[in-house]
Design an enzyme around this catalytic site. Structure first.
Site, PDB file in Angstrom:
ATOM      1  N   CYS A  63      27.484  33.143  46.470  1.00 16.92           N
ATOM      2  CA  CYS A  63      28.650  33.314  45.615  1.00 16.92           C
ATOM      3  C   CYS A  63      29.603  32.139  45.812  1.00 16.92           C
ATOM      4  CB  CYS A  63      29.305  34.671  45.815  1.00 16.92           C
ATOM      5  SG  CYS A  63      30.697  34.712  46.909  1.00 16.92           S
ATOM      6  N   GLU A  64      30.117  31.665  44.704  1.00 13.27           N
ATOM      7  CA  GLU A  64      30.938  30.448  44.764  1.00 13.27           C
ATOM      8  C   GLU A  64      32.319  30.711  45.347  1.00 13.27           C
ATOM      9  OE1 GLU A  64      30.809  29.247  40.664  1.00 13.27           O
ATOM     10  OE2 GLU A  64      32.672  30.275  40.169  1.00 13.27           O
ATOM     11  N   HIS A  65      32.678  31.987  45.508  1.00 14.90           N
ATOM     12  CA  HIS A  65      34.003  32.284  46.061  1.00 14.90           C
ATOM     13  C   HIS A  65      34.019  32.266  47.585  1.00 14.90           C
ATOM     14  CE1 HIS A  65      34.303  34.680  42.121  1.00 14.90           C
ATOM     15  NE2 HIS A  65      34.837  33.497  41.955  1.00 14.90           N
ATOM     16  N   HIS A  66      32.934  32.748  48.185  1.00 20.08           N
ATOM     17  CA  HIS A  66      32.923  32.877  49.655  1.00 20.08           C
ATOM     18  C   HIS A  66      31.790  32.103  50.324  1.00 20.08           C
ATOM     19  CE1 HIS A  66      34.854  36.643  48.120  1.00 20.08           C
ATOM     20  NE2 HIS A  66      35.713  36.376  49.072  1.00 20.08           N
ATOM     21  N   GLN A 115      27.489  35.853  39.495  1.00 21.07           N
ATOM     22  CA  GLN A 115      26.301  36.498  38.923  1.00 21.07           C
ATOM     23  C   GLN A 115      26.269  36.408  37.392  1.00 21.07           C
ATOM     24  OE1 GLN A 115      25.427  40.370  40.570  1.00 21.07           O
ATOM     25  NE2 GLN A 115      24.283  40.954  38.748  1.00 21.07           N
ATOM     26  N   HIS A 150      26.121  41.902  46.817  1.00 19.09           N
ATOM     27  CA  HIS A 150      26.878  40.736  47.254  1.00 19.09           C
ATOM     28  C   HIS A 150      27.326  40.914  48.704  1.00 19.09           C
ATOM     29  CE1 HIS A 150      27.632  38.806  43.188  1.00 19.09           C
ATOM     30  NE2 HIS A 150      26.914  39.881  42.925  1.00 19.09           N
ATOM     31  N   CYS A 189      29.439  39.299  50.251  1.00 21.67           N
ATOM     32  CA  CYS A 189      30.904  39.169  50.386  1.00 21.67           C
ATOM     33  C   CYS A 189      31.594  40.515  50.218  1.00 21.67           C
ATOM     34  CB  CYS A 189      31.467  38.136  49.405  1.00 21.67           C
ATOM     35  SG  CYS A 189      31.293  38.582  47.679  1.00 21.67           S
TER      36      CYS A 189
HETATM   37  N1  LIG Z   1      32.556  38.962  38.725  1.00 22.06           N
HETATM   38  C1  LIG Z   1      32.117  38.494  39.890  1.00 22.06           C
HETATM   39  N2  LIG Z   1      32.918  38.526  40.974  1.00 22.06           N
HETATM   40  C2  LIG Z   1      32.434  38.065  42.140  1.00 22.06           C
HETATM   41  C3  LIG Z   1      31.146  37.565  42.289  1.00 22.06           C
HETATM   42  N3  LIG Z   1      30.970  37.224  43.597  1.00 22.06           N
HETATM   43  C4  LIG Z   1      32.142  37.495  44.206  1.00 22.06           C
HETATM   44  N4  LIG Z   1      33.034  38.015  43.338  1.00 22.06           N
HETATM   45  C5  LIG Z   1      34.427  38.470  43.497  1.00 22.06           C
HETATM   46  O1  LIG Z   1      35.333  37.391  43.463  1.00 22.06           O
HETATM   47  C6  LIG Z   1      36.610  37.894  43.832  1.00 22.06           C
HETATM   48  C7  LIG Z   1      37.450  36.870  44.578  1.00 22.06           C
HETATM   49  O2  LIG Z   1      38.675  37.496  44.776  1.00 22.06           O
HETATM   50  P1  LIG Z   1      39.873  36.943  45.683  1.00 22.06           P
HETATM   51  O3  LIG Z   1      40.938  37.994  45.729  1.00 22.06           O
HETATM   52  O4  LIG Z   1      40.220  35.570  45.228  1.00 22.06           O
HETATM   53  O5  LIG Z   1      39.168  36.763  47.089  1.00 22.06           O
HETATM   54  P2  LIG Z   1      39.222  37.738  48.364  1.00 22.06           P
HETATM   55  O6  LIG Z   1      40.606  37.877  48.857  1.00 22.06           O
HETATM   56  O7  LIG Z   1      38.226  37.202  49.336  1.00 22.06           O
HETATM   57  O8  LIG Z   1      38.758  39.094  47.688  1.00 22.06           O
HETATM   58  P3  LIG Z   1      38.090  40.394  48.345  1.00 22.06           P
HETATM   59  O9  LIG Z   1      36.594  40.194  48.228  1.00 22.06           O
HETATM   60  O10 LIG Z   1      38.587  41.511  47.473  1.00 22.06           O
HETATM   61  O11 LIG Z   1      38.527  40.494  49.769  1.00 22.06           O
HETATM   62  C8  LIG Z   1      36.317  39.172  44.622  1.00 22.06           C
HETATM   63  O12 LIG Z   1      36.726  40.263  43.827  1.00 22.06           O
HETATM   64  C9  LIG Z   1      34.772  39.165  44.760  1.00 22.06           C
HETATM   65  O13 LIG Z   1      34.229  40.470  44.842  1.00 22.06           O
HETATM   66  C10 LIG Z   1      30.332  37.532  41.130  1.00 22.06           C
HETATM   67  O14 LIG Z   1      29.171  37.092  41.143  1.00 22.06           O
HETATM   68  N5  LIG Z   1      30.854  37.994  39.968  1.00 22.06           N
HETATM   69 ZN   LIG Z   2      31.859  36.301  47.324  1.00 20.38          ZN
END
Ligand SMILES: Nc1nc2c(ncn2[C@@H]2O[C@H](COP(=O)(O)OP(=O)(O)OP(=O)(O)O)[C@@H](O)[C@H]2O)c(=O)[nH]1
Ligand SMILES: [Zn+2]
Length: 183
Positions: free
Chosen positions: A75-78, A116, A144, A146
Site C-alpha cells: 500500500c502506498e500509504h504505509h 487497491q 491490508h 496496514c
Molecule cells: N481506499 C483505499 N484505502 C487504503 C488502501 N490502503 C490503505 N488505505 C487507507 O489509507 C488511509 C490513510 O489514512 P491516514 O489517516 O492518512 O493514515 P493513518 O493515520 O495511518 O490511518 P489509519 O490506518 O486509520 O491509522 C487509511 O484509511 C488506510 O486504511 C487502499 O488500497 N485503498
Molecule cells: Zn496502508
C-alpha cells in the site's frame, strides 16, 4: 541504487533503536534493499516486454475467466503489504491472450506502490489494451496489513474492488455470469 537503499535501511534500523552492526542485523540493510527492489520491480517493466507478442487469433467469443490469481502488493500509504486474489474475465474480439500473461500483468502493477482501487483499474485497462476485447472485468479481494497489524487492527475485514468495462458494464447478464463464476 541497491547500496543507496541499503544505506537508508541502516539509518532506519539505527533510528528505531537497534544496532545495525549486531550479528543478526549485519546483512539486513542489503537484504531489505533487495527485497524492496523486488517488490517494486514493476517500475522496470512495460506491457510490451511482459506480453512479448503472446496474443493469438481466435474466433471464440465466449467469456474467458482466469480466477484466483494470487496477488501481493504494497500500500502506498504505509508501505505495508496487501495480499489477496485477482479474477480477470474478458470477451474476446478475434484475439486471445496467453494464459500466463494475466498473472504477469497482475504482478507488474502489484509490484509498485499502490492502492487497491488503482491497481484494479490498471489491470483492467491493460487487459483491454492488449486484447482489444469487447469487455473486461477485474475483481480483487484483498486484506491490508496496514489495517491488521497496526491502525484499527481489524483482522477479518477484506476489501473487494472491481472494474467492469464494455460488455461487463453494459450487459447485466454478462456481469451476473462473471460474478456467479467467481463466487
Ligand atoms: N481506499 C483505499 N484505502 C487504503 C488502501 N490502503 C490503505 N488505505 C487507507 O489509507 C488511509 C490513510 O489514512 P491516514 O489517516 O492518512 O493514515 P493513518 O493515520 O495511518 O490511518 P489509519 O490506518 O486509520 O491509522 C487509511 O484509511 C488506510 O486504511 C487502499 O488500497 N485503498
Ligand atoms: Zn496502508
Amino acid at each position: 541504487m541497491s547500496d543507496d537503499i541499503a544505506d537508508h535501511y541502516r539509518q532506519i534500523i539505527s533510528a528505531l533503536g537497534e544496532d545495525p552492526d549486531r550479528e543478526g542485523l549485519r546483512d539486513t540493510p542489503k537484504r531489505a534493499a533487495k527485497a524492496m527492489q523486488f517488490l517494486n520491480a514493476g517500475y522496470t517493466q512495460s506491457l510490451d516486454n511482459i506480453i512479448n507478442g503472446a496474443v493469438f487469433e481466435s474466433q471464440t467469443d465466449e467469456m474467458v475467466l482466469v480466477k484466483d490469481i494470487e496477488l501481493y502488493s504494497m500500500c502506498e500509504h504505509h508501505l505495508l503489504p496487501f495480499i489477496g486474489k485477482c479474477h480477470i474475465a474478458y470477451l474476446p474480439n478475434g484475439k486471445v491472450l496467453g494464459l500466463s500473461k494475466f498473472a504477469r500483468i497482475v504482478d507488474m502493477y502489484a509490484r509498485r506502490m499502490q492502492i487497491q482501487e488503482n491497481l484494479t483499474r490498471q489491470i483492467a485497462d491493460a487487459v483491454q489494451e492488449v486484447t482489444q476485447a469487447k469487455g473486461v472485468a477485474v475483481v480483487i479481494e484483498a486484506r491490508h496489513l496496514c489495517m491488521m497489524m497496526r491502525g484499527v487492527e481489524k483482522q477479518n475485514s477484506s476489501m473487494t474492488s472491481s472494474v467492469m468495462l464494455g460488455g461487463f458494464r453494459s450487459n447485466q447478464a454478462t456481469r451476473h455470469e462473471f460474478l456467479m463464476l467467481i463466487n
